[in-house]
Design an enzyme around this catalytic site. Sequence first.
Site, mmCIF file in Angstrom:
data_model
loop_
_atom_site.group_PDB
_atom_site.id
_atom_site.type_symbol
_atom_site.label_atom_id
_atom_site.label_comp_id
_atom_site.label_asym_id
_atom_site.label_seq_id
_atom_site.Cartn_x
_atom_site.Cartn_y
_atom_site.Cartn_z
ATOM 1 C CB VAL A 1 -0.960 0.006 1.223
ATOM 2 C CG1 VAL A 1 -1.929 -1.164 1.165
ATOM 3 C CG2 VAL A 1 -0.184 -0.009 2.545
ATOM 4 C CG HIS B 1 -4.262 -5.568 -0.084
ATOM 5 N ND1 HIS B 1 -3.189 -6.355 0.290
ATOM 6 C CD2 HIS B 1 -5.232 -6.433 -0.500
ATOM 7 C CE1 HIS B 1 -3.502 -7.629 0.121
ATOM 8 N NE2 HIS B 1 -4.732 -7.699 -0.355
ATOM 9 C CB CYS C 1 -20.368 13.983 6.311
ATOM 10 S SG CYS C 1 -19.344 12.490 6.408
ATOM 11 N N GLY D 1 8.560 -11.097 -3.776
ATOM 12 C CA GLY D 1 8.520 -10.651 -2.388
ATOM 13 C C GLY D 1 7.232 -10.909 -1.659
ATOM 14 C CB CYS E 1 12.890 -8.274 -4.265
ATOM 15 S SG CYS E 1 11.703 -9.326 -3.417
#
EC number: 2.3.1.286
Length: 279
Positions: free
Chosen positions: A112, A128, A190, A227, A271
């Site tokens: 993310v 995600h 809101c 990964g 990686c």
Amino acid sequence: MSLHMTRPQTTAEHEILETFVHEHRRLLVLTGAGCSTESGIQDYRDVNGDWKRARPITWQAFMGDGADRQRYWARSLIGWRHLEQARPNDAHRALARLEARGTVELVLTQNVDGLHQAAGSTRVIDLHGRIDQVRCMRCARQTARLDLQSRLTALNPAWAQRDAAAAPDGDADLDGEAFSTFRVPDCRHCGGILKPDVVFFGEDVPAARKALALDHLAAADAVLVVGSSLMVPSGYRFVQRAAEAGKPIGAVTLGRTRADSLFAFKVARPCAKALAFLL
């Protein structure tokens, strides 16, 4: 037969990975936390695929309990500073270079952190979501996480002076603390609950996002896992689908994965080092 490579990468192993990349012109690359650890972002699991720390907060806990939200945002106030400093590493740059050569159908990332895009990749689906965005759970407005960081800091100046060890995805290790005094802002528009625009445990990946990723998988001629332990079902399902469709699957990742039996080969190397030949 699967070839599981756990030694330092040899010339032969390099050639197997390089051949796989160059023989398949429409790669779907599925990435996970191991792709970003060399950028200083902590991962969740050890080499056996087990949790390194307590399981992350669930959607049900975050939405159902104000105390859990206080705990989450207090830790995030501190942890965000570490995550914000992360920069792409050679794994992200290598995959962006591979896309520039025209051989990437899609980077489907479980991360993310937005580091694939920061490295130059454009064909990306954030499975995600993105931690640098915040969504109101009532009106669905999106705002920047940096804006919320300013609000959190203004409401909680004493907390903002604290430091703690970084944990995955902008979290921080603050075990044993009392969070009852921490003030959590609501949506400016809101008054609704603000939540990071990411898929929490116990929450479903949006159907449209999943469907789009499956369309790209259908168009791909092979899958490269980079990964990821694939312990999370939302990522593992794409490897399952690829195997069912007879698509070759390779992996560059450390430790045990949920899909070891499905790989044509597995390079057990960090990686960035394994993919350096693409730069």
